[in-house]
Every structure is written in structure tokens, then in C-alpha cells.
Write an enzyme that holds these catalytic residues in place. Structure first.
Site, mmCIF file in Angstrom:
data_model
loop_
_atom_site.group_PDB
_atom_site.id
_atom_site.type_symbol
_atom_site.label_atom_id
_atom_site.label_comp_id
_atom_site.label_asym_id
_atom_site.label_seq_id
_atom_site.Cartn_x
_atom_site.Cartn_y
_atom_site.Cartn_z
ATOM 1 N N CYS A 141 0.841 -1.088 0.005
ATOM 2 C CA CYS A 141 0.003 0.076 0.035
ATOM 3 C C CYS A 141 0.920 1.300 0.087
ATOM 4 C CB CYS A 141 -0.921 -0.212 1.164
ATOM 5 S SG CYS A 141 -1.887 1.583 1.562
ATOM 6 N N CYS A 197 0.249 3.785 2.877
ATOM 7 C CA CYS A 197 0.713 3.308 4.138
ATOM 8 C C CYS A 197 2.140 3.684 4.239
ATOM 9 C CB CYS A 197 0.418 1.905 4.352
ATOM 10 S SG CYS A 197 -1.185 1.128 4.161
#
Length: 158
Positions: free
Chosen positions: A31, A34
Site C-alpha cells: 500500500c 501506508c
């Protein structure tokens, strides 16, 4: 102190029974957002001894992600005394992540929940929290959500 990896095995000890508020970051290695948030969370973990930062890899811990109803990552959840007090989805700057520790106090007045904060880019000084209007405690540079609005006034008749 750095962020702690949280799993179903250590969740109760590190989160539920924690003596400090816990910021849980639900993330995955693939991600992009993230990965953008990760250094900010590590910085918060190093700077703030009054906050425990935990990281939950949703690929390795799908049960925990399901328990919190995580549908999108990154998702950050603030827990205090074993209960969820705030949460947010998506990448955010440090000031917005720290504002997750704001909670609604008695009579709907927003207050900072635990410990003094500091303005980003400024050294933290003990006792740095400020008292705002109506007794609201807030951290300089950190907004604690929308304050109660004034009642709307009726437009004058012409």
C-alpha cells in the site's frame, strides 16, 4: 521507542490492557499511502512516550482487521482503556494523526485527551498544552475537530 507489531497473540497485552492510549495503524506492505504514513508514525512513537503506536499488517492479521471492520488502508484507530475512541482512514499529515487523540469531553466540549502536544516543527516543552476558550484544552497547531457551532440566526425580513 518504536512502533510495535501487533498480532492476535499480543493484542490483549499490548492494546486492551495498555496503560497508555494506543494508536493502531492497519497497513499492508504493498500500500503506497501506508508507506507514506509509516515514517510519521515512527516519529510519533519516538517522540511521544505517552502514546503507544502499534502496526497491524492486514495481510498477516486478517482477523484483527475484520474485528475492527477495516475496509480501506491505511486505517488508524485510537484505543483508550480497551475501547475505540477515534479512527480515520487514509494518509494524513502528522498534525491530523495527533488530532485523533482529541475526544469529546463532558457537555460536548472538545478537549485533548492525554498529555501535552507540540506544534509541528517546534521542540516539545513540558506543560506545552494551552487552555482555549470555554476551558477547551488543545495543543498548539493541532485542531480537535469542529467546535460546537453557534445557532443560526434568522435572516432579517426586508
Amino acid at each position: 521507542m518504536s512502533a510495535i507489531n501487533i498480532s492476535k497473540n499480543n493484542f490483549a497485552n499490548e492494546v486492551i490492557h495498555s496503560d497508555r492510549p494506543v494508536l493502531l495503524d492497519f497497513w499492508a506492505p504493498w500500500c503506497g499511502p501506508c508507506r507514506m504514513v509509516s515514517p510519521i508514525l515512527e516519529e510519533i512513537a519516538r517522540e511521544r512516550s505517552d502514546i503507544k503506536v502499534g502496526k497491524v499488517n492486514v495481510d498477516e492479521q486478517p482477523e484483527l482487521a475484520g474485528q475492527f471492520g477495516v475496509m480501506s488502508i491505511p486505517t488508524m484507530v485510537v484505543m483508550k482503556n480497551g475501547k475505540v475512541v477515534n479512527q480515520a482512514m487514509g494518509a494524513r499529515p502528522k498534525s491530523q494523526i495527533l488530532s485523533l487523540f482529541c475526544e469529546v469531553g463532558r457537555h460536548g466540549i472538545f478537549r485533548f485527551s492525554d498529555g501535552p502536544q507540540h506544534k509541528p516543527g517546534r521542540e516539545r516543552v513540558p506543560g506545552d498544552a494551552r487552555r482555549g476558550p470555554a476551558g477547551r484544552t488543545h495543543a498548539p497547531g493541532v485542531r480537535c475537530g469542529p467546535h460546537p457551532r453557534q445557532p443560526k440566526r434568522a435572516a432579517p425580513d426586508h
